[in-house]
Design an enzyme around this catalytic site. Structure first.
Site, PDB file in Angstrom:
ATOM      1  CG  ASP A 145      11.820 -83.280  54.382  1.00  0.00           C
ATOM      2  OD1 ASP A 145      12.080 -82.353  55.163  1.00  0.00           O
ATOM      3  OD2 ASP A 145      12.447 -83.496  53.333  1.00  0.00           O
ATOM      4  CG  ASP A 148      12.696 -77.815  55.189  1.00  0.00           C
ATOM      5  OD1 ASP A 148      13.326 -78.227  54.206  1.00  0.00           O
ATOM      6  OD2 ASP A 148      12.114 -76.717  55.225  1.00  0.00           O
ATOM      7  CG  ASP A 185       2.116 -93.144  42.442  1.00  0.00           C
ATOM      8  OD1 ASP A 185       2.769 -94.203  42.579  1.00  0.00           O
ATOM      9  OD2 ASP A 185       1.445 -92.887  41.418  1.00  0.00           O
ATOM     10  CG  ASP A 223       2.446 -92.270  37.440  1.00  0.00           C
ATOM     11  OD1 ASP A 223       1.763 -92.505  38.454  1.00  0.00           O
ATOM     12  OD2 ASP A 223       1.953 -91.991  36.322  1.00  0.00           O
ATOM     13  CG  ASP A 251      -1.522 -89.696  38.726  1.00  0.00           C
ATOM     14  OD1 ASP A 251      -0.305 -90.004  38.668  1.00  0.00           O
ATOM     15  OD2 ASP A 251      -2.058 -89.315  39.784  1.00  0.00           O
ATOM     16  CG  ASN A 271      -1.793 -93.457  40.334  1.00  0.00           C
ATOM     17  OD1 ASN A 271      -0.915 -92.795  39.771  1.00  0.00           O
ATOM     18  ND2 ASN A 271      -2.646 -92.934  41.188  1.00  0.00           N
ATOM     19  CD  GLU A 278      17.723 -77.624  54.342  1.00  0.00           C
ATOM     20  OE1 GLU A 278      18.018 -77.365  53.171  1.00  0.00           O
ATOM     21  OE2 GLU A 278      16.627 -77.340  54.837  1.00  0.00           O
ATOM     22  CG  HIS A 299      14.936 -81.766  47.470  1.00  0.00           C
ATOM     23  ND1 HIS A 299      15.655 -82.197  48.572  1.00  0.00           N
ATOM     24  CD2 HIS A 299      14.191 -80.718  47.899  1.00  0.00           C
ATOM     25  CE1 HIS A 299      15.334 -81.451  49.611  1.00  0.00           C
ATOM     26  NE2 HIS A 299      14.445 -80.566  49.235  1.00  0.00           N
ATOM     27  CG  ASP A 300      16.823 -78.059  48.389  1.00  0.00           C
ATOM     28  OD1 ASP A 300      15.737 -77.950  47.790  1.00  0.00           O
ATOM     29  OD2 ASP A 300      16.904 -78.161  49.625  1.00  0.00           O
TER      30      ASP A 300
HETATM   31  C1  GLC Z   1      14.640 -76.633  52.479  1.00  0.00           C
HETATM   32  C2  GLC Z   1      14.174 -77.645  51.467  1.00  0.00           C
HETATM   33  C3  GLC Z   1      13.797 -76.933  50.206  1.00  0.00           C
HETATM   34  C4  GLC Z   1      12.665 -75.995  50.521  1.00  0.00           C
HETATM   35  C5  GLC Z   1      13.017 -75.050  51.673  1.00  0.00           C
HETATM   36  C6  GLC Z   1      11.796 -74.401  52.236  1.00  0.00           C
HETATM   37  O1  GLC Z   1      15.798 -75.998  52.106  1.00  0.00           O
HETATM   38  O2  GLC Z   1      15.142 -78.626  51.260  1.00  0.00           O
HETATM   39  O3  GLC Z   1      13.444 -77.804  49.172  1.00  0.00           O
HETATM   40  O4  GLC Z   1      12.322 -75.250  49.388  1.00  0.00           O
HETATM   41  O5  GLC Z   1      13.618 -75.715  52.744  1.00  0.00           O
HETATM   42  O6  GLC Z   1      11.024 -75.346  52.903  1.00  0.00           O
HETATM   43 CA    CA Z   2       0.733 -91.271  40.193  1.00  0.00          CA
END
Ligand code: GLC
Ligand code: CA
Length: 557
Positions: free
Chosen positions: A99, A200, A30, A22, A26, A24, A254, A332-333
């Site tokens: 993405d 994606d 960002d 972060d 909040d 700024n 992906e 992140h998944d």
């Molecule tokens: C992909 C992304 C995931 C998202 C899903 C739907 O698997 O990596 O984070 O929830 O698609 O967009």
């Molecule tokens: Ca921020």
């Protein structure tokens, strides 16, 4: 334009913007925070950044539900901050990829709002169907996130398809107007200077005609009718011909449920069937994420090293000379890798071993924020602390304790807690209370701590990346595995005409001995990397301590 395939020499760092830094005050990550940390990212040896979605979004799926594809969300700093980050990244020799989420949009996207009112030309931008028998859904497909894959729309008085959340309606890619929109989006970002896209669930964009009922699959019903669907290559070729071929960019797809054989249909360099050349450059495959689960993290199984080895190794050998691998341990998944394939009790040892395990394979490695300091899973005490829509819909009817146990193990929220920058309040992520919980272990696990410790996981990543860049054999060597049947060791060798690189990894909590083949004189190897500061050799072979790893270099015979 010529495809130089610059990505083959690159190491990428993935930023999931809400939780990176972060800038700024909040409480939300960002692009100001990213600017502050560009030198840090560069210091890892990274040559590129993949940004998870930065676009305006209602945030139902943390940005993977996009309401405007040609803007940057205000909370991240808007277009101005993005252009600054792009310039500054380029000035440091780092590429930037975005993405691209075009299987679906947010229901707040103006296209959907107009489509539901049948306003032209948007009427057929989505997949609408009248109710089936007795007012039921048009078919029996499942959504990945929320019950069935259909939602009734009161305005249009029809059902729409959503393979993910109810608020993520699927686009109708069979409509040429939709494909034109996608191309506009691609051009917009490429003209702005971005270097490529992570696409994606792109293998889902072409659905089988007639959207037939699925009577085969017990779960994820319908997936065999939309994954690698009938027009997938045609559409990807169209994007390549009309857009990508005009830029020296990189595309990364992906692809759930993809084998190396199937992947080659998309990414092989020499593809006689595809007039524009390979559809895409690299694939994010899921096989290497399925050594402790079945298909998804929410169907856990005991960790099997043999399953893991088979996944990594088969992609290495089957793509060799034909296409290029994308390598990863986290994103992140998925929950954090140390908590899955390594050991929290041996965090430092196993974090380094896992790094060496994948960084010396052939391909383009991606590092997910926090992975490089060995962040581990998060163990909240109440289900209500979870945020992720996918997680919260898993077995919502189970008792709290049972749900918690599963979520601790499987939730991607474990990878979404704020990056731990220091031992200060809120882990130095923000001065305000962050949007999401900080993992309690931030006082021990954080960047400041690891910068100061020459023996940290962070320093190990830097060293390993420096080495992989220096050694040509990592880029071009063949791949060979030893002791494939072992359930404790992963040993592989990379070899070109000058050198042999041996990578030994123990996944055991107890000491194990690796008996090298008779002709392999380990004493002749030069130890380039170790997580114990040296190797113990005896007549038997190498005596490996818990989660020990060693990288040895030999001159080729
Ligand atoms: C992909 C992304 C995931 C998202 C899903 C739907 O698997 O990596 O984070 O929830 O698609 O967009
Ligand atoms: Ca921020």
């Amino acid at each position: 334009m010529e495809r130089t395939r610059w990505y083959k020499n690159a190491v990428f760092y993935q930023i999931w913007p809400r939780s990176f830094k972060d800038g700024n005050g909040d409480g939300m990550g960002d692009l100001y925070g990213v600017l502050e940390k560009l030198d840090y990212i560069k210091s890892l040896g990274a040559d590129g950044i993949w940004f998870s979605p930065l676009y305006p979004s209602p945030g139902v799926d943390c940005g993977y539900d996009i309401s405007d594809y040609m803007d940057i969300a205000e909370e991240y700093g808007g277009m101005e901050a993005f252009c600054k980050v792009l310039d500054e990244a380029h000035a440091r020799g780092m590429k930037v990829i975005m993405d691209l989420v075009v299987n679906h949009t947010s229901d707040a996207h103006p296209w959907f709002q107009m489509s539901r009112q049948r306003i032209e030309p948007y009427t057929d931008y989505y997949i609408w169907r009248p109710a089936g028998k007795n007012g039921k859904e048009p078919n029996n497909w499942d959504s990945m996130f929320e019950g069935k894959a259909w939602a009734w729309d009161e305005v249009r008085q029809e059902y729409y398809l959503h393979l993910f959340a109810v608020r993520q309606p699927d686009l109708n890619m069979d409509n040429p107007l939709v494909r034109e929109e996608v191309k506009k989006i691609l051009k917009f970002w490429l003209d702005l200077g971005v270097d490529g896209f992570r696409e994606d669930v792109i293998t889902f964009i072409s659905k089988k005609e007639g959207l037939p009922d699925d009577h085969l699959m017990p779960a994820s019903k319908g997936i065999r009718f939309y994954n690698h669907g009938p027009h997938i290559h045609e559409y990807l070729q169209e994007f390549r011909r009309d857009v990508f071929s005009k830029y020296d960019c990189m595309t990364l797809a992906e692809a759930p449920l993809v084998s190396p054989k199937r992947a080659l249909e998309y990414i092989a360099w020499d593809t006689p069937d595809l007039p524009e050349g390979s559809d895409i450059d690299m694939m994010i495959q899921f096989q290497c994420m399925c050594a402790d689960c079945l298909f998804t993290d929410f169907m856990p199984m005991p960790f099997s090293l043999r399953r893991m080895k088979k996944a990594y190794s088969s992609w290495q050998t089957k793509l060799y000379g034909k296409a290029w691998n994308m390598l990863y341990l986290e994103n992140h998944d998925h929950p954090r890798i140390i908590s899955r394939y390594g050991s929290e009790a041996f965090r430092k040892e196993s974090g380094k071993m896992l790094a060496a395990m994948y960084l010396f394979q052939q391909g383009t490695p991606f590092i997910y924020q926090g992975q490089e300091i060995g962040m581990t899973n998060w163990y909240p005490t109440e289900v209500s602390q979870y945020e992720d829509i996918q997680t919260l819909n898993q077995h919502a009817d189970w008792p709290e304790a049972k749900r918690l146990q599963l979520y601790h193990r499987a939730s991607r929220d474990s990878a979404r807690t704020p990056v731990q920058w220091s031992a200060e309040r809120y882990a130095g992520f923000s001065e305000q209370e962050p949007w999401f919980h900080v993992n309690e272990n931030y006082k021990e696990i954080n960047v400041v701590e690891e910068e100061a410790d020459p023996d940290s996981i962070l320093q190990f990543y830097r060293k390993a990346i420096r080495l992989r860049k220096k050694l040509k054999v990592v880029a071009d060597g063949t791949f060979r595995e030893y002791d494939r049947a072992s359930s404790k060791l992963y040993v592989y060798e990379r070899k070109n005409k000058d050198q042999r690189l041996l990578v030994v990894c123990s996944f055991a909590e107890k000491e194990v001995c690796w008996k090298a083949p008779a002709w392999y004189d380990l004493k002749k190897g030069r130890l380039l990397l170790s997580n114990y500061g040296g190797m113990r050799l005896d007549k038997q072979g190498a005596l490996l301590r818990p989660y020990e790893t060693a990288v040895l270099l030999f001159q080729a015979d």
